[in-house]
Design a protein around this motif. Structure first.
Motif, short mmCIF file in Angstrom:
data_model
loop_
_atom_site.label_atom_id
_atom_site.label_comp_id
_atom_site.label_asym_id
_atom_site.label_seq_id
_atom_site.Cartn_x
_atom_site.Cartn_y
_atom_site.Cartn_z
N ARG A 57 0.94 -0.91 -0.26
CA ARG A 57 0.14 0.25 -0.24
C ARG A 57 0.99 0.83 0.07
N ARG A 114 -1.89 -5.05 9.90
CA ARG A 114 -2.87 -4.11 10.16
C ARG A 114 -3.41 -3.66 11.86
N ARG A 143 -10.46 8.70 5.67
CA ARG A 143 -11.61 8.75 6.16
C ARG A 143 -12.57 7.89 7.68
N GLU A 144 -11.11 7.41 8.55
CA GLU A 144 -11.58 7.59 9.72
C GLU A 144 -12.87 8.86 10.53
N ASP A 173 -6.55 5.91 4.05
CA ASP A 173 -7.67 5.24 4.67
C ASP A 173 -7.51 6.71 6.19
#
Length: 333
Positions: free
Chosen positions: A35, A300, A46-47, A43
């Protein structure tokens, strides 16, 4: 070995092997795509937790409080940096482990036995399997002597299965069966030796098919993500309603709508916990670091959340989940 003299086997020529390698590609599974920093950044942003940080920083910037705005924006970049560093470090370690675990294969080419990289094995190559070897590709056993293979990688069963030579039919059978002629990529020869002919490589192997199915799985949000998202949304709505109430009351009672608006924003900002995203990320990073001390890698940070919410683990594959071996812990005379 049973009715088969290795000296009489020619195997593929180097030219034929090179041509098949060019046509079908290397005998390996594709690595997961790394990534990029931009994808990781998106990512993170967007939280709702981090949208809250950015919103608060923007409001402080509009109000002219540069110091608060820079501090909150600094938190955003700090979180991105921690996430990016953790993922890249894990990816580099996994790549190094993948290179180390790539099996070497003993094949017969032009009538001679030779060791090659497992990724260079091609369709219809003749494999020499010996105790301790990792099978480099799916194959059918042509001849063997007391050949047993550990197929727990595919079946979950830790007990090795016995292999027998095929009787003229080169069909593959499902993994896990005892007394069958099929061996599979990634499995381990635990006893005996044998000669086998490759029937599938790369993504066409059983383990390759499993990898392709795993690629279609979609990652679900963890319980902590869902709860934190719900908490932030409720908190933001409460802040907006409180801000609106302060503005209306201040404007109606003092007829000063501008200062009322500023007072409402100041009160809303005072009740919003901007530190929560930073604290959450730091604690998850610490969790990843702690389990790394136990030789466990975290790709992750969401995995830390999922592990933390587990209370009961029900399993029956004890030999597969454990080492399935005994080791000397102390020696005395």
């Amino acid at each position: 070995m049973d009715d088969l003299d290795i000296k009489n086997i020619r195997g593929l020529s180097e030219e034929a092997a090179a041509q098949r390698l060019e046509e079908h590609g290397y005998n390996e599974l594709p690595s997961a795509r790394e990534r990029s920093f931009l994808v990781i950044m998106l990512d993170v942003v967007r939280e709702p937790m981090f949208l809250l940080l950015i919103s608060c920083g923007t409001i402080y910037l509009i109000l002219g409080d540069l110091q608060e705005a820079l501090m909150l924006m600094g938190f955003v970049f700090l979180i991105m940096g921690i996430t990016f560093y953790q993922e890249r470090k894990t990816e580099r370690t996994l790549e190094a482990l993948r290179d180390l675990s790539s099996p070497r294969a003993q094949v017969i080419r032009n009538g001679h036995k030779k060791r090659i990289a497992g990724r260079e094995v091609v369709f219809e190559d003749i494999l020499i399997l010996e105790e301790g070897d990792r099978v480099p590709a799916d194959a059918v056993v042509l001849s063997c002597t007391n050949l047993s293979v550990d197929e727990s990688l595919l079946t979950g069963e830790s007990i090795a299965v016995h292999k027998v030579p095929c009787k003229g039919i080169m069909d593959m059978h499902p993994p896990g069966g005892d007394g069958l002629p099929s061996v599979f990529s990634g499995t381990l020869v635990v006893q005996g030796q044998g000669v086998a002919q490759v029937t599938a490589t790369g993504l066409e192997t059983e383990i390759g098919k499993i990898g392709m199915r795993l690629e279609t799985l979609e990652t679900e949000d963890t319980a902590l993500q869902k709860e934190s998202r719900k908490f932030v949304i409720n908190l933001a709505l409460a802040g907006v309603l409180l801000c609106a109430a302060v503005v209306i009351i201040y404007g109606l009672t003092r007829n000063d709508w501008l200062n009322g608006f500023l007072a409402g924003i100041a009160l809303a900002m005072a009740i919003l916990p901007e530190e929560i995203p930073v604290v959450l990320t730091i604690f998850l990073a610490l969790g990843a670091w702690r389990i790394s001390q136990k030789q466990v890698l975290t790709r992750r940070s969401q995995a830390i959340q999922a592990i933390g919410s587990a209370t009961v683990l029900c399993v029956d594959k004890t030999g597969t989940l454990t080492m399935n071996e005994m080791s000397v812990t102390s020696i005395f005379t």
